[in-house]
Design a protein around this motif. Structure first.
Motif, PDB file in Angstrom:
ATOM      1  N   UNK A  69       1.965 -15.060 -10.359  1.00  0.00           N
ATOM      2  CA  UNK A  69       2.836 -14.498 -11.395  1.00  0.00           C
ATOM      3  C   UNK A  69       4.271 -14.485 -10.869  1.00  0.00           C
ATOM      4  N   UNK A  70       5.178 -15.081 -11.615  1.00  0.00           N
ATOM      5  CA  UNK A  70       6.576 -15.130 -11.202  1.00  0.00           C
ATOM      6  C   UNK A  70       7.262 -13.809 -11.565  1.00  0.00           C
ATOM      7  N   UNK A  71       7.655 -13.053 -10.555  1.00  0.00           N
ATOM      8  CA  UNK A  71       8.314 -11.757 -10.757  1.00  0.00           C
ATOM      9  C   UNK A  71       9.808 -11.920 -10.476  1.00  0.00           C
ATOM     10  N   UNK A  72      10.468 -12.711 -11.309  1.00  0.00           N
ATOM     11  CA  UNK A  72      11.883 -13.020 -11.103  1.00  0.00           C
ATOM     12  C   UNK A  72      12.747 -11.771 -11.142  1.00  0.00           C
ATOM     13  N   UNK A  73      12.466 -10.869 -12.077  1.00  0.00           N
ATOM     14  CA  UNK A  73      13.291  -9.659 -12.214  1.00  0.00           C
ATOM     15  C   UNK A  73      13.225  -8.796 -10.955  1.00  0.00           C
ATOM     16  N   UNK A  74      12.021  -8.616 -10.413  1.00  0.00           N
ATOM     17  CA  UNK A  74      11.872  -7.829  -9.187  1.00  0.00           C
ATOM     18  C   UNK A  74      12.604  -8.496  -8.027  1.00  0.00           C
ATOM     19  N   UNK A  75      12.446  -9.812  -7.922  1.00  0.00           N
ATOM     20  CA  UNK A  75      13.116 -10.555  -6.854  1.00  0.00           C
ATOM     21  C   UNK A  75      14.636 -10.414  -6.967  1.00  0.00           C
ATOM     22  N   UNK A 100       6.024  -0.535  -6.817  1.00  0.00           N
ATOM     23  CA  UNK A 100       4.731   0.096  -7.087  1.00  0.00           C
ATOM     24  C   UNK A 100       4.167  -0.307  -8.446  1.00  0.00           C
ATOM     25  N   UNK A 101       5.037  -0.748  -9.356  1.00  0.00           N
ATOM     26  CA  UNK A 101       4.563  -1.183 -10.668  1.00  0.00           C
ATOM     27  C   UNK A 101       3.970  -2.574 -10.664  1.00  0.00           C
ATOM     28  N   UNK A 102       4.090  -3.288  -9.527  1.00  0.00           N
ATOM     29  CA  UNK A 102       3.589  -4.664  -9.442  1.00  0.00           C
ATOM     30  C   UNK A 102       2.609  -4.826  -8.277  1.00  0.00           C
ATOM     31  N   UNK A 103       1.913  -3.756  -7.929  1.00  0.00           N
ATOM     32  CA  UNK A 103       1.007  -3.795  -6.772  1.00  0.00           C
ATOM     33  C   UNK A 103      -0.073  -4.865  -6.946  1.00  0.00           C
ATOM     34  N   UNK A 104      -0.688  -4.914  -8.112  1.00  0.00           N
ATOM     35  CA  UNK A 104      -1.771  -5.874  -8.356  1.00  0.00           C
ATOM     36  C   UNK A 104      -1.247  -7.300  -8.301  1.00  0.00           C
ATOM     37  N   UNK A 105      -0.101  -7.550  -8.941  1.00  0.00           N
ATOM     38  CA  UNK A 105       0.460  -8.901  -8.953  1.00  0.00           C
ATOM     39  C   UNK A 105       0.857  -9.344  -7.539  1.00  0.00           C
ATOM     40  N   UNK A 106       1.475  -8.444  -6.783  1.00  0.00           N
ATOM     41  CA  UNK A 106       1.898  -8.778  -5.429  1.00  0.00           C
ATOM     42  C   UNK A 106       0.692  -9.035  -4.523  1.00  0.00           C
ATOM     43  N   UNK A 107      -0.360  -8.239  -4.686  1.00  0.00           N
ATOM     44  CA  UNK A 107      -1.574  -8.443  -3.885  1.00  0.00           C
ATOM     45  C   UNK A 107      -2.192  -9.809  -4.186  1.00  0.00           C
ATOM     46  N   UNK A 108      -2.186 -10.195  -5.460  1.00  0.00           N
ATOM     47  CA  UNK A 108      -2.711 -11.506  -5.844  1.00  0.00           C
ATOM     48  C   UNK A 108      -1.876 -12.620  -5.227  1.00  0.00           C
ATOM     49  N   UNK A 109      -0.547 -12.454  -5.259  1.00  0.00           N
ATOM     50  CA  UNK A 109       0.346 -13.469  -4.678  1.00  0.00           C
ATOM     51  C   UNK A 109       0.064 -13.635  -3.190  1.00  0.00           C
ATOM     52  N   UNK A 110      -0.072 -12.515  -2.475  1.00  0.00           N
ATOM     53  CA  UNK A 110      -0.341 -12.583  -1.029  1.00  0.00           C
ATOM     54  C   UNK A 110      -1.667 -13.287  -0.764  1.00  0.00           C
ATOM     55  N   UNK A 111      -2.678 -12.940  -1.527  1.00  0.00           N
ATOM     56  CA  UNK A 111      -4.004 -13.529  -1.334  1.00  0.00           C
ATOM     57  C   UNK A 111      -3.968 -15.038  -1.585  1.00  0.00           C
ATOM     58  N   UNK A 112      -3.339 -15.439  -2.684  1.00  0.00           N
ATOM     59  CA  UNK A 112      -3.299 -16.863  -3.029  1.00  0.00           C
ATOM     60  C   UNK A 112      -2.444 -17.637  -2.025  1.00  0.00           C
ATOM     61  N   UNK A 136       0.835  -1.208   0.000  1.00  0.00           N
ATOM     62  CA  UNK A 136       0.000   0.000   0.000  1.00  0.00           C
ATOM     63  C   UNK A 136       0.868   1.256   0.000  1.00  0.00           C
ATOM     64  N   UNK A 137       1.952   1.249   0.815  1.00  0.00           N
ATOM     65  CA  UNK A 137       2.815   2.427   0.870  1.00  0.00           C
ATOM     66  C   UNK A 137       3.527   2.640  -0.453  1.00  0.00           C
ATOM     67  N   UNK A 138       3.971   1.552  -1.073  1.00  0.00           N
ATOM     68  CA  UNK A 138       4.631   1.676  -2.378  1.00  0.00           C
ATOM     69  C   UNK A 138       3.663   2.223  -3.423  1.00  0.00           C
ATOM     70  N   UNK A 139       2.398   1.836  -3.320  1.00  0.00           N
ATOM     71  CA  UNK A 139       1.392   2.255  -4.295  1.00  0.00           C
ATOM     72  C   UNK A 139       1.175   3.767  -4.262  1.00  0.00           C
ATOM     73  N   UNK A 140       1.281   4.366  -3.066  1.00  0.00           N
ATOM     74  CA  UNK A 140       1.056   5.813  -2.952  1.00  0.00           C
ATOM     75  C   UNK A 140       2.368   6.593  -2.998  1.00  0.00           C
ATOM     76  N   UNK A 141       3.457   5.907  -3.391  1.00  0.00           N
ATOM     77  CA  UNK A 141       4.735   6.591  -3.561  1.00  0.00           C
ATOM     78  C   UNK A 141       5.596   6.648  -2.335  1.00  0.00           C
TER      79      UNK A 141
END
Length: 787
Positions: free
Chosen positions: A127-133, A260-272, A76-81
C-alpha cells in the motif's frame, strides 16, 4: 538430526555466501533463519520465486531495494501510543520510499509485457502511503533533525532563538572588541557554559562585569562570566529553547499518532519487502554460482548434470554428473584418497539441501533434484571437504541412529563405510548395511576403499558402481566421477612410475588371488572401453559440427545465387519495360497521325483505326528473360488468428495499419495513421505480426516510438513546459483510446495544479475532471475523463 546434517554438509557456510547478497538487515535475518523444507508444494513455490527474481536480474540487472529498514519495534511502540524519535520516523519514511520504488518498478515491467506472476501479486499488496511519507519528510530532514517547516509555532520559536542569540553575541562582541574589555579578558572570544553564552574574564576583574560565574579554568586564573548585560536575554533564550523542545515533542507525538493509524499497512509492507529482499538475494546468489532451477520430484530421482560444489573455488572445481533413483537406488563410489569421493557426497547432499531451501543449484539446465523427507550423512563430525577421518566407533554411533530412522523417503550419505576396523569384517558390515538401506527403499550413496564392494553392484539389482578417476601418468586424481565403473587399485602402476623394480612388483602380483587379478583386469577393460567411447563420441561431435557449418555455408551461398539471379532478371525486365513503353508511345503517335489523315481522307473508318491500334498492341514484345519470383500473396487468416497488434491492409482504402481491438467475430478496430476506424474482417488482409506481440489485452498503445502511459508526472517541471506536456499528452491519450488518465502535479504551492486544471477546463477532449482520492494520490493528482 537435520541441524547436524546441515553442519556436516556445510550448509551454514553456503548461507554465509548467500547472506552477502541481502540488501537489508531484514533480508539478512531471513537468510539466517533459512532451513530446508520438506513439503514439495512449498519448495516448488520457493523455487518459482527464485526463478522470477533471477528473470528480473537477467533482464534488468538489478531491482531497486534500497531504503528498507527494520521498523517493527517502532511500529509496535506507535501502536501502544509510544513516542517515536526522529530516526525511527525517518526509517519509516525510508521504508515507505523503498516499497514505493519497488512497486513502481514491477508495474513498469508489467507494462513492458514482461511475464511475471509472483512479484506483481506481492507488489499489489504493498500500500502506497504517500501522505505519511510526505508528512514525515516535511517535518524531519535526512539527518534526523526536525525542520522549521514542521509547524508554524516551531518556525516562530526558532526565529526568536536566532534573534536572542544575535542580540547576545552583539553585546558580548562589543565587550571583546573594546580596548578596556580586552585587558580584562583572558582571550577575546565568546563561548558557552551550561547552555549560556559567557566570556573568559581574568580573575582579578571578576566584579567589573557583574552577572554570574559559570565555570573557571584549571588554574583558577580565568573565570567564565555571563555579564549582567546579557543575563536577561540569556534567560529569554533559555525559555525559547524549552519551548522549542516542547514543540518538537508535540510534533513527534503527532507523527507517532499518525503512524499508529497505519500499523497494519506498515507491517504488511515490512513483511512483503523482507520476502522481496530474500528473493533477490537468492537470485543474485544463483547468478554468482551460475545456478539453474532443477525440476522437482518426490520419487527419489536425482540427475545432476555438471554439478559443482558452491564452496570450492571455480578455478579448482571439476563438474560431475550424478544420477540416482532411476534404474538404481544405491551408488557405491570407490577410488583413491583425495580423489574426490567425499566431494561427490557433499555436492549431492548440499545441492539437495539447497533445492529444498528454494535455491537454484550450480548445475546445467535440465537437471533434476528430489525432495526427501529425511536426509542423513555419516561423513565424520570434524571432516571437511579437504581432509580428516573419523573413528570406527563414532561412525557406528551415527550409523545406528540412521538405521533406526531411515525410510523409503530418505537420502543416506555414507563416507568410508565400514572403515576403521578389520577389512574383512568392515567390508561384510558395509555390505549388510547397504542391503538393509536398499531393502527399506532409501536412496544411498556410499564411498569405500574395500575391494569386496567393487563386485557388490554386479551381484545386486538396483545398485551401481562408480569411481573417481586417477591419472597414473601424473600420479594425480582428475576428480572426475565415472558412473558404472568401480575404482581400480593403482598401487602397482604408481609403484612402477615411482621406480620400484619390476621383479618386486611381479612377486607382489603373485600374492594376489586369481579373483582379484580378474577383477582388476575387468575394471581396466571397462576404463579402456569408456575412454574409447568418449573419444569416438568427441570425434562424431566434431564431424557433426563441421557438417552443420558446411550446410550453413551452402545455404547462404544458394541464397546469394538466388538473389543475384533475381537482380539480373529484374534488370532485364526493367529494360524490356522501357522498350515497351517507348513502342506504345510511338503507336499512340501513329494513331494521332492517322486521325489527322482521317480528317483529310474520310474514307478511313474508325474501325480501321481501332484495328490498327489492336495490331500495334499485339506487336508489343513478349518478355522471355525469365519470371520474377511472385511475391507472397497476402493471406486472409481465420478470425482467431487476427489479434491486437497485427499489421493488416484495408483493401477498400489501400492503406496499411494495425489491429487495435477486436469488436466482434466479423469486425475490428484498425489504426490507420492518425485515424481509428471499424473495419469488416472481409476488408482486411493480414501482413505481419511483430515478434513481441502478446495475446493479452493491450494496456498501452504504441506511439511513434514509445508507449502512452495512463498517467503523466509533471513534478519538478517548469510551468510553461508542463502546460505544453499536458496538451501533447491529452492528444496522445485520445489517439490511444483512453477514457481516463491521471495527471500528477503534486501539492506544492498549488500554482501548477491550478494551471493544469485551468487548461483542462478549456480543452476540447476533456469531459470531466476531479481530484484524486486517498488511494490515487489525493490533491496531488487530477483525474481526467476524456470524451
Amino acid at each position: 538430526m537435520i541441524e547436524r546434517v546441515c553442519r556436516i554438509l556445510e550448509y551454514n557456510k553456503m548461507k554465509d555466501q548467500l547472506i552477502q547478497f541481502a540488501s537489508s538487515s531484514l533480508g539478512k535475518q531471513r537468510v539466517k533463519d533459512l532451513m530446508p523444507s520438506f513439503d514439495l508444494d512449498d519448495i516448488k513455490e520457493a523455487q518459482e520465486r527464485t526463478f522470477e527474481g533471477a528473470k528480473v536480474i537477467r533482464l534488468k540487472g538489478q531491482a531497486p531495494l534500497g531504503g528498507l529498514r527494520d521498523i517493527r519495534q517502532a511500529i509496535k511502540r506507535a501502536e501502544i501510543g509510544g513516542l517515536l524519535n526522529e530516526m525511527e520516523l525517518l526509517d519509516i519514511s525510508s521504508t515507505l520510499y523503498g516499497s514505493r520504488r519497488f512497486k513502481s518498478f514491477v508495474e513498469r515491467m508489467v507494462e513492458d509485457e514482461v511475464e511475471l506472476t509472483i512479484l506483481p501479486q506481492m507488489a499489489e499488496e504493498v500500500i502506497i502511503l504517500t501522505d505519511l511519507e510526505e508528512d514525515i519528510n516535511q517535518a524531519i530532514d535526512e539527518n534526523g533533525g526536525v525542520l522549521d517547516s514542521a509547524s508554524a509555532a516551531l518556525r516562530s520559536i526558532r526565529q526568536q532563538i536566532r534573534s536572542h542569540e544575535s542580540g547576545i553575541r552583539s553585546k558580548l562582541e562589543s565587550i571583546t572588541r573594546s580596548t578596556s574589555g580586552r585587558k580584562m579578558l583572558s582571550d577575546a572570544i565568546i563561548t558557552i557554559r551550561n547552555d549560556r553564552y559567557v566570556i573568559p574574564v581574568k580573575a582579578e576583574y571578576r566584579g567589573h562585569f557583574g552577572g554570574m560565574v559559570h565555570d573557571q579554568s584549571a588554574s583558577g586564573a580565568t573565570l567564565f562570566v555571563e555579564p549582567e548585560s546579557v543575563v536577561q536575554i540569556n534567560n529569554q533564550l533559555r525559555e525559547a529553547r524549552v519551548k522549542e523542545k516542547q514543540e518538537i515533542q508535540r510534533i513527534l507525538q503527532d507523527l507517532s499518532a499518525l503512524v499508529s493509524g497505519y500499523v497494519e499497512e506498515l507491517s504488511t509492507i515490512v513483511e512483503i519487502m523482507t520476502e522481496v529482499d530474500f528473493i533477490f538475494a537468492k537470485a543474485l546468489y544463483s547468478q554468482s554460482i551460475k545456478g539453474s532451477q532443477p525440476s522437482l520430484n518426490d520419487e527419489g530421482f536425482i540427475n545432476m548434470k555438471k554439478a559443482r560444489h558452491p564452496l570450492i573455488p571455480k578455478e579448482e572445481i571439476v563438474p560431475i554428473d550424478v544420477e540416482l533413483g532411476g534404474d538404481f537406488s544405491s551408488l557405491v563410489i570407490t577410488g583413491p584418497n583425495t580423489g574426490g569421493k567425499t566431494v561427490t557426497l557433499k555436492t549431492v547432499g548440499l545441492l539437495t539441501l539447497m533445492t529444498q531451501s528454494g535455491l537454484q543449484i550450480p548445475c546445467e539446465e535440465g537437471s533434476t533434484a528430489a525432495v526427501f523427507q529425511k536426509i542423513f550423512a555419516d561423513i565424520g563430525d570434524e571432516q571437511s571437504i579437504e581432509q580428516s577421518l573419523s573413528t570406527f566407533s563414532s561412525h557406528m554411533t551415527n550409523i545406528v541412529e540412521i538405521m533406526n530412522e531411515v525410510d523409503f523417503q530418505s537420502l543416506v550419505l555414507f563416507d568410508e563405510l565400514g572403515a576403521g576396523t578389520d577389512p574383512t569384517e568392515g567390508a561384510a558390515l558395509a555390505i549388510s548395511i547397504l542391503d538393509h538401506v536398499y531393502q527399506v527403499g532409501a536412496r544411498v550413496i556410499a564411498t569405500t576403499h574395500y575391494s569386496e564392494l567393487k563386485g557388490y553392484a554386479y551381484n545386486r539389482d538396483g545398485v551401481i558402481n562408480a569411481s573417481v578417476e586417477f591419472d597414473v601418468e601424473t600420479l594425480r586424481p582428475t576428480y572426475r566421477l565415472l558412473m558404472g565403473i568401480p575404482g581400480r587399485s593403482n598401487a602397482f602402476a604408481i609403484s612402477r612410475r615411482l621406480g620400484l623394480k619390476d621383479q618386486i612388483i611381479e612377486e607382489a602380483k603373485g600374492h594376489i588371488t586369481a579373483d582379484s587379478n580378474k577383477m582388476e583386469k575387468m575394471i581396466s577393460s571397462l576404463e579402456d572401453s569408456r575412454k574409447k567411447a568418449e573419444e569416438d563420441m568427441n570425434d562424431a561431435e566434431l564431424l557433426r559440427k563441421e557438417a552443420e557449418k558446411i550446410h550453413q555455408e551452402l545455404v547462404v551461398e544458394m541464397e546469394n545465387l538466388e538473389e543475384e539471379k533475381q537482380k539480373v532478371l529484374q534488370s532485364a525486365e526493367d529494360k524490356a519495360a522501357i522498350s515497351v513503353k517507348k513502342a506504345t508511345a510511338e503507336a499512340e503517335a501513329i494513331i494521332a497521325e492517322l486521325r489527322e489523315m482521317q480528317k483529310n481522307n474520310p474514307t478511313i473508318k474508325d474501325h480501321e483505326l481501332i484495328d490498327a491500334k489492336k495490331r500495334l498492341e499485339q506487336a508489343e514484345p513478349t518478355l522471355v528473360t525469365g519470371k520474377k519470383k511472385p511475391s507472397p500473396k497476402l493471406k486472409k487468416p481465420s478470425v482467431d488468428k487476427l489479434i491486437p497488434g497485427d499489421e493488416v491492409k484495408v483493401i477498400s482504402f489501400d492503406q496499411k495499419g494495425h489491429i487495435v481491438e477486436k469488436v466482434s467475430d466479423k469486425e475490428y478496430f484498425v489504426q490507420l495513421g492518425m485515424m481509428k476506424m471499424k473495419v469488416n474482417k472481409d476488408d482486411l488482409l493480414y501482413i505481419n505480426r511483430p515478434k513481441a506481440i502478446s495475446t493479452k489485452p493491450l494496456t498501452t498503445v504504441r506511439g511513434r516510438d514509445a508507449h502512452v502511459k495512463t498517467e503523466l508526472d509533471l513534478r519538478g517541471e517548469r510551468y510553461e513546459s508542463a502546460m505544453m506536456d499536458v496538451e501533447k499528452y491529452l492528444d496522445d491519450a485520445v489517439l490511444a483510446g483512453y477514457h481516463q488518465v491521471s495527471i500528477i502535479h503534486g501539492k506544492g504551492t498549488g500554482a501548477l495544479r491550478k494551471g493544469v486544471q485551468e487548461l483542462l477546463k478549456k480543452h476540447g477532449n476533456v469531459q470531466e475532471t476531479r481530484m484524486g482520492t486517498q488511494g490515487e494520490g489525493g490533491s496531488g493528482v487530477t483525474i481526467v475523463l476524456l470524451k
